[in-house]
Design an enzyme around this catalytic site. Sequence first.
Site, PDB file in Angstrom:
ATOM      1  CG  ASP A   1      -1.738   1.194   1.393  1.00  6.99           C
ATOM      2  OD1 ASP A   1      -2.443   1.545   0.428  1.00  6.99           O
ATOM      3  OD2 ASP A   1      -1.699   1.825   2.465  1.00  6.99           O
TER       4      ASP A   1
ATOM      5  CG  ASP B   1      -1.536   7.580   0.609  1.00 11.74           C
ATOM      6  OD1 ASP B   1      -0.440   8.048   0.267  1.00 11.74           O
ATOM      7  OD2 ASP B   1      -2.579   7.725  -0.047  1.00 11.74           O
TER       8      ASP B   1
END
Length: 180
Positions: A10, A12
């Site tokens: 991922d 953020d």
Amino acid sequence: MKKKKAFFLDRDGTLNVDKRFIKKAEEIELCPGAAEAVRLINESGYLAIIVSNQSVIARGEASFAEVERMMERVGELLAKGGAHIDDWFYCPHHPDRGFAGEVPELKIECSCRKPQPGLLLQAAEKYQIDLERSYMIGDSFRDVGAGRNAGCTAYLLNDHNGNDYDYEDLLDCVKAILNT
């Protein structure tokens, strides 16, 4: 042909500091240890691939070009630490309506918005990735869900609820996986 293995990451809150809906590339700041973690992935022979929901596009808060700049910024910052990302995949959709400036054609239910596995499946097809021998690491249950829905082993960062596969940060998680 032997299938490849990958770390799906991922963006953020995993690679860069989560500042809640980043809208400009200049806002990107790497999490401590992120470059070292990705460098370890690179050295291990796994692919390092970002998979990220980027609903700022559907909400009309950032353009496709700006999100590409954000991804390039992550790559530039990682390179300073001797690391690289092999590719990135992101979902521009968001199913909820009612945002000023939203992009109506992107306000849909899709198969690429995590926890759906679409981004991981796209990468797996492009790179001939063995999903069962690959990992998804993220800071939300959407990330974990996407990894599990794609058939990967999924790890959750910063949960602190005693869940299995819970690590403080990306570097601790990558070190634990590669040392097993």
